[in-house]
Design an enzyme around this catalytic site. Structure first.
Site, PDB file in Angstrom:
ATOM      1  N   ASN A  75      -3.597  16.097   6.258  1.00 35.60           N
ATOM      2  CA  ASN A  75      -3.663  14.693   5.796  1.00 35.60           C
ATOM      3  C   ASN A  75      -3.571  13.854   7.064  1.00 35.60           C
ATOM      4  O   ASN A  75      -2.568  13.917   7.773  1.00 35.60           O
ATOM      5  CB  ASN A  75      -2.488  14.426   4.846  1.00 35.60           C
ATOM      6  CG  ASN A  75      -2.504  13.071   4.170  1.00 35.60           C
ATOM      7  OD1 ASN A  75      -1.525  12.734   3.538  1.00 35.60           O
ATOM      8  ND2 ASN A  75      -3.569  12.315   4.282  1.00 35.60           N
ATOM      9  N   ASN A 107      -3.390   2.553   3.256  1.00 41.38           N
ATOM     10  CA  ASN A 107      -4.516   3.479   3.079  1.00 41.38           C
ATOM     11  C   ASN A 107      -5.653   3.039   3.999  1.00 41.38           C
ATOM     12  O   ASN A 107      -5.753   1.840   4.328  1.00 41.38           O
ATOM     13  CB  ASN A 107      -5.023   3.429   1.633  1.00 41.38           C
ATOM     14  CG  ASN A 107      -4.162   4.260   0.695  1.00 41.38           C
ATOM     15  OD1 ASN A 107      -3.633   5.301   1.061  1.00 41.38           O
ATOM     16  ND2 ASN A 107      -4.035   3.788  -0.536  1.00 41.38           N
ATOM     17  N   CYS A 134       4.012   7.588   1.066  1.00 42.26           N
ATOM     18  CA  CYS A 134       3.124   8.606   1.650  1.00 42.26           C
ATOM     19  C   CYS A 134       4.016   9.731   2.154  1.00 42.26           C
ATOM     20  O   CYS A 134       4.708   9.561   3.164  1.00 42.26           O
ATOM     21  CB  CYS A 134       2.287   8.031   2.786  1.00 42.26           C
ATOM     22  SG  CYS A 134       1.192   9.257   3.545  1.00 42.26           S
ATOM     23  N   CYS A 148      -1.704  15.896   0.055  1.00 46.56           N
ATOM     24  CA  CYS A 148      -1.089  14.651  -0.414  1.00 46.56           C
ATOM     25  C   CYS A 148       0.344  14.984  -0.812  1.00 46.56           C
ATOM     26  O   CYS A 148       0.565  15.696  -1.797  1.00 46.56           O
ATOM     27  CB  CYS A 148      -1.872  14.092  -1.595  1.00 46.56           C
ATOM     28  SG  CYS A 148      -1.159  12.565  -2.252  1.00 46.56           S
ATOM     29  N   THR A 183       2.886  13.031  -1.850  1.00 41.76           N
ATOM     30  CA  THR A 183       3.390  12.443  -3.089  1.00 41.76           C
ATOM     31  C   THR A 183       2.754  13.127  -4.302  1.00 41.76           C
ATOM     32  O   THR A 183       3.405  13.304  -5.332  1.00 41.76           O
ATOM     33  CB  THR A 183       3.100  10.928  -3.138  1.00 41.76           C
ATOM     34  OG1 THR A 183       1.725  10.691  -2.809  1.00 41.76           O
ATOM     35  CG2 THR A 183       4.013  10.160  -2.193  1.00 41.76           C
TER      36      THR A 183
END
Ligand SMILES: N[C@H](CCC[C@H](N)C(=O)O)C(=O)O
Length: 281
Positions: free
Chosen positions: A13, A65, A74, A221, A223
């Site tokens: 990420n 973002n 995040c 990701c 979360t």
């Protein structure tokens, strides 16, 4: 103004960390898009701007973002911020203030960082959803025709940010680029949503692919891994201690007895650079 940055990643990420503790920096949508694009900057999925602590936190972190929107949470970015701060000389637990609430980082050793992501919320207004739905473990969502195995009855959760999780037999059977935007922007989600396709392997193992709100399909990701883990446990599909396998690698998620979600995983440094931000305050 010329702004130094640290390009990092959390299981792929893509994260840009900016340390603005000594020089206040308030990004705006244009600046976030400038940094987030490989055409005009280092390129990333999210930007984490570290500010001085307040109200009992050690630092604050503004989260953007790459699409130019400021968001609440995040997980992978939080681990990157913690790894950066440990490298910069902080030690012990680090309490970070974010729009989604306070989270606490700790060094788990072996290059792993644990983030206490706080307490999940499941009420329809907490997600939020556009209408009252009592059982958020499986909501009814009208989805237009998609040429793939049907998707239905997602679970929803808020772990600082909104998530919808579809339980599937094969997470690879779907074209995320096609269905992701449909689901992210579904009218049921007034603040849009992060979308996960979750495949339960066994009671301690889940595989997933994620379409992120404001970032698209990402390698990982944090979360989402948290939202998937608590939703799977709520549905009785898994234990509260699971490994969530994302395309970029695994995260360990423990939904502990005091209802906090403990996420553990790596954070990687890539390179440092500078970027010209005209107009950023
Ligand atoms: N796209 C997410 C923010 C980043 C989440 C993800 N990168 C993570 O590691 O948690 C949102 O709009 O809520």
């Amino acid at each position: 103004m010329t702004v130094p940055f640290h390009k990092m990643n959390g299981l792929g990420n893509e994260i840009v960390v900016i340390d603005a503790r000594d020089n206040a920096l308030a990004l705006d949508a244009d600046a976030a898009r400038l940094i987030g694009s490989t055409e005009t900057g280092p390129g990333c999925d999210q930007i984490m701007v570290i500010g001085p602590g307040r109200d009992g936190t050690d630092v604050t972190t503004a989260i953007w973002n790459k699409s130019g929107e400021e968001v609440e949470a995040c997980g992978n970015g939080a681990r990157c911020v913690a790894a950066y701060l440990y490298k910069a000389g902080l030690s012990g637990d680090i309490r970070m203030g974010t729009l989604g609430g306070d989270i606490v980082a700790s060094d788990a050793g072996n290059g792993q960082i644990t983030i206490d992501m706080g307490v999940p919320r499941f009420g329809w207004q907490d997600i939020p959803l556009a209408e009252e739905i009592r059982d958020t473990r499986a909501i009814e969502l009208q989805i237009g025709p998609i040429d793939a195995p049907i998707l239905h009855s997602p679970s929803v959760a808020n772990v600082g940010n909104p998530h919808a999780i579809f339980w599937v037999k094969d997470a690879d059977a779907y074209d995320l680029e096609k269905i992701g935007p449909l689901l992210e922007n579904h009218p049921m989600f007034p603040e849009r949503a992060n979308i996960s396709l979750a495949q339960v392997i066994d009671r301690n193992t889940i595989r997933t692919r994620v379409w992120e709100r404001g970032a698209g399909a990402t390698r990982a990701c944090g979360t989402a891994a948290c939202a998937i883990a608590v939703s799977a446990a709520r549905k009785g599909l898994t234990e509260r201690d699971v490994t969530v396998h994302l395309p970029g690698g695994p995260l360990h998620i423990l939904w502990n007895d005091d209802d906090h979600i403990m996420m553990t995983g790596p954070a990687e440094f890539e390179f440092d650079g500078e970027i010209e931000l005209s107009g950023a305050a």
